[in-house]
Design a protein around this motif. Structure first.
Motif, PDB file in Angstrom:
ATOM      1  N   VAL A  32     -31.481  -8.217 -93.613  1.00 40.36           N
ATOM      2  CA  VAL A  32     -32.027  -9.128 -94.617  1.00 40.36           C
ATOM      3  C   VAL A  32     -33.464  -8.738 -94.920  1.00 40.36           C
ATOM      4  O   VAL A  32     -34.314  -8.697 -94.016  1.00 40.36           O
ATOM      5  CB  VAL A  32     -31.960 -10.592 -94.138  1.00 40.36           C
ATOM      6  N   THR A  33     -33.757  -8.459 -96.187  1.00 43.28           N
ATOM      7  CA  THR A  33     -35.116  -8.092 -96.587  1.00 43.28           C
ATOM      8  C   THR A  33     -35.865  -9.315 -97.110  1.00 43.28           C
ATOM      9  O   THR A  33     -35.267 -10.348 -97.425  1.00 43.28           O
ATOM     10  CB  THR A  33     -35.065  -7.019 -97.687  1.00 43.28           C
ATOM     11  N   ASP A  34     -37.167  -9.163 -97.216  1.00 47.11           N
ATOM     12  CA  ASP A  34     -37.986 -10.246 -97.778  1.00 47.11           C
ATOM     13  C   ASP A  34     -37.576 -10.517 -99.223  1.00 47.11           C
ATOM     14  O   ASP A  34     -37.618 -11.665 -99.687  1.00 47.11           O
ATOM     15  CB  ASP A  34     -39.465  -9.870 -97.710  1.00 47.11           C
ATOM     16  N   ALA A  35     -37.175  -9.464 -99.945  1.00 45.73           N
ATOM     17  CA  ALA A  35     -36.748  -9.631-101.335  1.00 45.73           C
ATOM     18  C   ALA A  35     -35.477 -10.480-101.409  1.00 45.73           C
ATOM     19  O   ALA A  35     -35.316 -11.291-102.334  1.00 45.73           O
ATOM     20  CB  ALA A  35     -36.506  -8.259-101.970  1.00 45.73           C
ATOM     21  N   ASP A  36     -34.579 -10.298-100.433  1.00 47.56           N
ATOM     22  CA  ASP A  36     -33.358 -11.112-100.393  1.00 47.56           C
ATOM     23  C   ASP A  36     -33.711 -12.590-100.242  1.00 47.56           C
ATOM     24  O   ASP A  36     -33.143 -13.455-100.928  1.00 47.56           O
ATOM     25  CB  ASP A  36     -32.470 -10.693 -99.215  1.00 47.56           C
ATOM     26  N   VAL A  37     -34.639 -12.870 -99.350  1.00 47.85           N
ATOM     27  CA  VAL A  37     -35.035 -14.260 -99.108  1.00 47.85           C
ATOM     28  C   VAL A  37     -35.748 -14.829-100.329  1.00 47.85           C
ATOM     29  O   VAL A  37     -35.511 -15.983-100.726  1.00 47.85           O
ATOM     30  CB  VAL A  37     -35.933 -14.352 -97.860  1.00 47.85           C
ATOM     31  N   ALA A  81     -36.903 -19.545 -93.128  1.00 46.33           N
ATOM     32  CA  ALA A  81     -36.146 -19.066 -91.967  1.00 46.33           C
ATOM     33  C   ALA A  81     -34.670 -19.431 -92.113  1.00 46.33           C
ATOM     34  O   ALA A  81     -33.774 -18.633 -91.791  1.00 46.33           O
ATOM     35  CB  ALA A  81     -36.721 -19.666 -90.685  1.00 46.33           C
ATOM     36  N   ASP A  82     -34.401 -20.635 -92.616  1.00 50.03           N
ATOM     37  CA  ASP A  82     -33.018 -21.049 -92.833  1.00 50.03           C
ATOM     38  C   ASP A  82     -32.377 -20.214 -93.944  1.00 50.03           C
ATOM     39  O   ASP A  82     -31.205 -19.832 -93.841  1.00 50.03           O
ATOM     40  CB  ASP A  82     -32.972 -22.533 -93.202  1.00 50.03           C
ATOM     41  N   LEU A  83     -33.132 -19.943 -95.005  1.00 50.55           N
ATOM     42  CA  LEU A  83     -32.602 -19.113 -96.097  1.00 50.55           C
ATOM     43  C   LEU A  83     -32.274 -17.712 -95.601  1.00 50.55           C
ATOM     44  O   LEU A  83     -31.294 -17.096 -96.032  1.00 50.55           O
ATOM     45  CB  LEU A  83     -33.609 -19.044 -97.252  1.00 50.55           C
ATOM     46  N   ARG A  84     -33.078 -17.200 -94.688  1.00 50.67           N
ATOM     47  CA  ARG A  84     -32.819 -15.872 -94.124  1.00 50.67           C
ATOM     48  C   ARG A  84     -31.477 -15.874 -93.362  1.00 50.67           C
ATOM     49  O   ARG A  84     -30.704 -14.930 -93.455  1.00 50.67           O
ATOM     50  CB  ARG A  84     -33.975 -15.470 -93.193  1.00 50.67           C
ATOM     51  N   GLU A 144     -35.328 -14.003-103.437  1.00 50.60           N
ATOM     52  CA  GLU A 144     -34.327 -14.256-104.478  1.00 50.60           C
ATOM     53  C   GLU A 144     -33.603 -15.577-104.214  1.00 50.60           C
ATOM     54  O   GLU A 144     -33.355 -16.362-105.129  1.00 50.60           O
ATOM     55  CB  GLU A 144     -33.324 -13.101-104.519  1.00 50.60           C
ATOM     56  N   ARG A 145     -33.300 -15.816-102.945  1.00 57.58           N
ATOM     57  CA  ARG A 145     -32.625 -17.059-102.572  1.00 57.58           C
ATOM     58  C   ARG A 145     -33.541 -18.260-102.796  1.00 57.58           C
ATOM     59  O   ARG A 145     -33.106 -19.314-103.277  1.00 57.58           O
ATOM     60  CB  ARG A 145     -32.231 -16.969-101.101  1.00 57.58           C
ATOM     61  N   LEU A 146     -34.809 -18.088-102.473  1.00 58.13           N
ATOM     62  CA  LEU A 146     -35.782 -19.161-102.658  1.00 58.13           C
ATOM     63  C   LEU A 146     -35.975 -19.445-104.142  1.00 58.13           C
ATOM     64  O   LEU A 146     -36.045 -20.613-104.558  1.00 58.13           O
ATOM     65  CB  LEU A 146     -37.118 -18.778-102.011  1.00 58.13           C
ATOM     66  N   ASP A 147     -36.053 -18.402-104.970  1.00 59.18           N
ATOM     67  CA  ASP A 147     -36.218 -18.600-106.416  1.00 59.18           C
ATOM     68  C   ASP A 147     -35.017 -19.332-107.017  1.00 59.18           C
ATOM     69  O   ASP A 147     -35.172 -20.160-107.922  1.00 59.18           O
ATOM     70  CB  ASP A 147     -36.399 -17.246-107.115  1.00 59.18           C
ATOM     71  N   ALA A 148     -33.820 -19.016-106.524  1.00 55.40           N
ATOM     72  CA  ALA A 148     -32.626 -19.701-107.015  1.00 55.40           C
ATOM     73  C   ALA A 148     -32.693 -21.188-106.693  1.00 55.40           C
ATOM     74  O   ALA A 148     -32.298 -22.038-107.503  1.00 55.40           O
ATOM     75  CB  ALA A 148     -31.375 -19.082-106.400  1.00 55.40           C
ATOM     76  N   LEU A 149     -33.236 -21.519-105.505  1.00 55.47           N
ATOM     77  CA  LEU A 149     -33.398 -22.921-105.121  1.00 55.47           C
ATOM     78  C   LEU A 149     -34.464 -23.589-105.986  1.00 55.47           C
ATOM     79  O   LEU A 149     -34.291 -24.740-106.418  1.00 55.47           O
ATOM     80  CB  LEU A 149     -33.771 -22.999-103.633  1.00 55.47           C
ATOM     81  N   ARG A 150     -35.541 -22.869-106.271  1.00 58.82           N
ATOM     82  CA  ARG A 150     -36.585 -23.422-107.140  1.00 58.82           C
ATOM     83  C   ARG A 150     -36.051 -23.669-108.542  1.00 58.82           C
ATOM     84  O   ARG A 150     -36.441 -24.632-109.213  1.00 58.82           O
ATOM     85  CB  ARG A 150     -37.777 -22.473-107.182  1.00 58.82           C
ATOM     86  N   GLU A 151     -35.132 -22.784-109.012  1.00 61.46           N
ATOM     87  CA  GLU A 151     -34.525 -22.953-110.341  1.00 61.46           C
ATOM     88  C   GLU A 151     -33.828 -24.305-110.442  1.00 61.46           C
ATOM     89  O   GLU A 151     -33.885 -24.965-111.482  1.00 61.46           O
ATOM     90  CB  GLU A 151     -33.512 -21.833-110.602  1.00 61.46           C
ATOM     91  N   ARG A 152     -33.169 -24.715-109.340  1.00 64.26           N
ATOM     92  CA  ARG A 152     -32.428 -25.979-109.360  1.00 64.26           C
ATOM     93  C   ARG A 152     -33.359 -27.169-109.533  1.00 64.26           C
ATOM     94  O   ARG A 152     -32.946 -28.222-110.041  1.00 64.26           O
ATOM     95  CB  ARG A 152     -31.633 -26.123-108.066  1.00 64.26           C
ATOM     96  N   PHE A 153     -34.606 -27.020-109.108  1.00 63.72           N
ATOM     97  CA  PHE A 153     -35.566 -28.130-109.191  1.00 63.72           C
ATOM     98  C   PHE A 153     -36.595 -27.903-110.303  1.00 63.72           C
ATOM     99  O   PHE A 153     -37.590 -28.632-110.390  1.00 63.72           O
ATOM    100  CB  PHE A 153     -36.263 -28.315-107.843  1.00 63.72           C
ATOM    101  N   GLY A 154     -36.352 -26.900-111.140  1.00 59.61           N
ATOM    102  CA  GLY A 154     -37.286 -26.620-112.227  1.00 59.61           C
ATOM    103  C   GLY A 154     -37.134 -27.619-113.366  1.00 59.61           C
ATOM    104  O   GLY A 154     -36.167 -28.379-113.442  1.00 59.61           O
ATOM    105  N   THR A 155     -38.109 -27.611-114.259  1.00 60.04           N
ATOM    106  CA  THR A 155     -38.077 -28.501-115.426  1.00 60.04           C
ATOM    107  C   THR A 155     -38.203 -27.667-116.695  1.00 60.04           C
ATOM    108  O   THR A 155     -38.921 -26.652-116.727  1.00 60.04           O
ATOM    109  CB  THR A 155     -39.226 -29.519-115.373  1.00 60.04           C
ATOM    110  N   LEU A 156     -37.504 -28.097-117.747  1.00 54.63           N
ATOM    111  CA  LEU A 156     -37.557 -27.392-119.024  1.00 54.63           C
ATOM    112  C   LEU A 156     -38.735 -27.904-119.833  1.00 54.63           C
ATOM    113  O   LEU A 156     -38.902 -29.121-120.030  1.00 54.63           O
ATOM    114  CB  LEU A 156     -36.257 -27.589-119.803  1.00 54.63           C
TER     115      LEU A 156
END
Length: 449
Positions: A136-141, A265-268, A143-155
């Motif tokens: 697991v690379t930092d980039a993988d984590v 750490a959980d996302l990793r 990407e996962r974190l950004d996907a989670l942020r997308e869910r809580f983003g606002t338009l």
């Protein structure tokens, strides 16, 4: 009963069957009884008309026809089993001889049927399978974190031309010649998602709010499916998704964790688990591809045609030649996979336990949105349980085969897939447990008086 097999094609045989009178007699006796219950003969009660009177009034031909129709399927199945045939379709049967009169002669018939071809699988030990590493690379984590942020983003509306990833509210109209064939208004579309018309992403990129453009596209649905249309699209608004800052506050908002460090750490761990699961999927798919590449699998044309017609009839598209061609390709591939995996399951002597079948049926019931008991009952009433057993056996065959192959990652490390493919020891233990439970249940049954 005598039977013989002649191979007509790699996937088609001719079965010749001869049944002597004594074997046919139970069906003839039943035919007399059935006809006796149907006819009215003066001087005899229904069901009590003797065979000689039935021969006089109804005729021997009707009796033997009834007997043959009743017994033909059973004799065919018995002969196919004795000859170890594996039919894939319905037989074409021709009756060539019937008893000329009571007590004499024989029933003879031929049955042409498409069967599972004999194929020679390669030795599993000679197959090499490589999968990606689970590192697991930092980039993988990230990407996962950004996907989670997308869910809580606002338009948020923006005053600029639309770009990739932006959300655009659009009005859209499709015209063929002078006829408007489709239109929608006020729908939100994310540029780059590619889930509408081909060319829409390119048309919207660079378009500002209240601007309009036109492009050509092939329609993907409706009565004009496959036809090219002139499409006019207007962007009524352009919005971008603003993401929340990745900090402790976000971690508390989006998860059960108090800090960003705990969340990452959980996302990793999640990414590692997904990569491990992907290794198993990749290994399974690669094994199937390598087996298909290593052996020629003849496919029964009649079985494919029957499946294609069934599929097209269910969609009311029997006259759609273009769609028929695609369905034929898909049906051929599916049948080829089935033939290969059934052969593999036999070679590996795969057995499907009751627990494995029930687990599969419960999972399948969820996909159909049905209660497990109702789903299983529906399958049982339709005679589909054996087909489900076959599905489980094919899936298990790949898992058992993978146990006999050394799977390695990109760095040459041996990969342990036992979490996903099980082990021979576990299968043996499960079989022993099921046998013990069955024996205990039999022992508890009360004896019949």
């Amino acid at each position: 009963m005598k039977s013989a097999v002649e191979t007509l094609e790699p996937t088609k045989v001719k079965l010749t069957v001869e049944v002597d009178y004594d074997e046919l007699k139970p069906s003839i006796d039943h035919a007399y009884k059935h006809i006796a219950e149907q006819v009215n003969v003066p001087g005899f009660r229904k069901g009590k008309v003797p065979p000689r009177i039935i021969d006089q009034r109804v005729g021997w031909g009707a009796v033997v026809e009834h007997a043959v129709n009743e017994s033909l399927g059973g004799f065919y199945g018995q002969a196919a089993a004795e000859q170890k045939l594996r039919p894939l379709g319905q037989p074409s049967v021709e009756v060539t001889e019937i008893p000329a009169k009571a007590g004499e002669g024989q029933l003879a018939f031929t049955a042409e049927v498409e069967v599972r071809p004999e194929i020679e699988l390669p030795e599993l030990g000679g197959i090499d399978i490589a999968v990606e590493s689970t590192e697991v690379t930092d980039a993988d984590v990230a990407e996962r974190l950004d996907a989670l942020r997308e869910r809580f983003g606002t338009l948020v509306g923006v005053d600029r031309p639309a770009a990739d990833g932006d959300y655009v509210v659009i009005d859209l109209k499709a015209v063929i010649g002078d006829e408007e064939v489709d239109s929608v208004s006020g729908i939100s579309y994310q540029i780059g998602s590619g889930n509408m018309l081909d060319g829409l992403d390119e048309a919207l990129t660079g378009l500002s709010a209240e601007e309009t453009t036109t492009f050509k596209a092939t329609l993907a649905g409706g009565e004009h499916e496959g036809e090219e249309a002139d499409v006019t699209v207007t962007a009524t608004s352009v919005k971008q998704r603003d993401l929340p800052e990745a900090d402790d506050d976000f971690a508390q908002l989006a998860s059960e964790f108090d800090t960003l460090e705990e969340l990452t750490a959980d996302l990793r761990e999640q990414v590692a688990s997904i990569k491990k699961s992907n290794q198993a999927v990749t290994a399974r798919d690669t094994l199937l591809e390598k087996l298909l590449d290593a052996v020629e699998v003849p496919v029964p044309a009649g079985v494919v045609e029957a499946e294609v017609n069934r599929h097209l009839e269910s969609e009311d598209r029997l006259e759609d030649d273009e769609h028929r061609a695609q369905v034929t390709v898909d049906a051929t591939k599916a049948l080829k996979n089935q033939i290969l995996l059934d052969t593999l399951a036999e070679k590996l002597e795969v057995k499907v336990g009751q627990g494995e079948l029930v687990e599969f049926l419960v999972q399948s019931s969820r996909q159909y949105g049905m209660e497990p008991q109702q789903f299983i009952q529906t399958l049982d009433q339709g005679g589909q349980i054996p087909a489900m057993v076959g599905e489980v056996a094919r899936s298990k065959a790949l898992a058992v085969a993978l146990r006999k192959i050394e799977v390695k990652d990109g760095e040459g490390n041996v990969v342990d897939l036992s979490e996903f493919i099980g082990s021979d020891e576990a299968d043996t233990a499960a079989e022993a447990l099921e046998t013990a439970v069955a024996q205990a249940a039999e022992a508890e049954e009360p004896e019949q008086a």
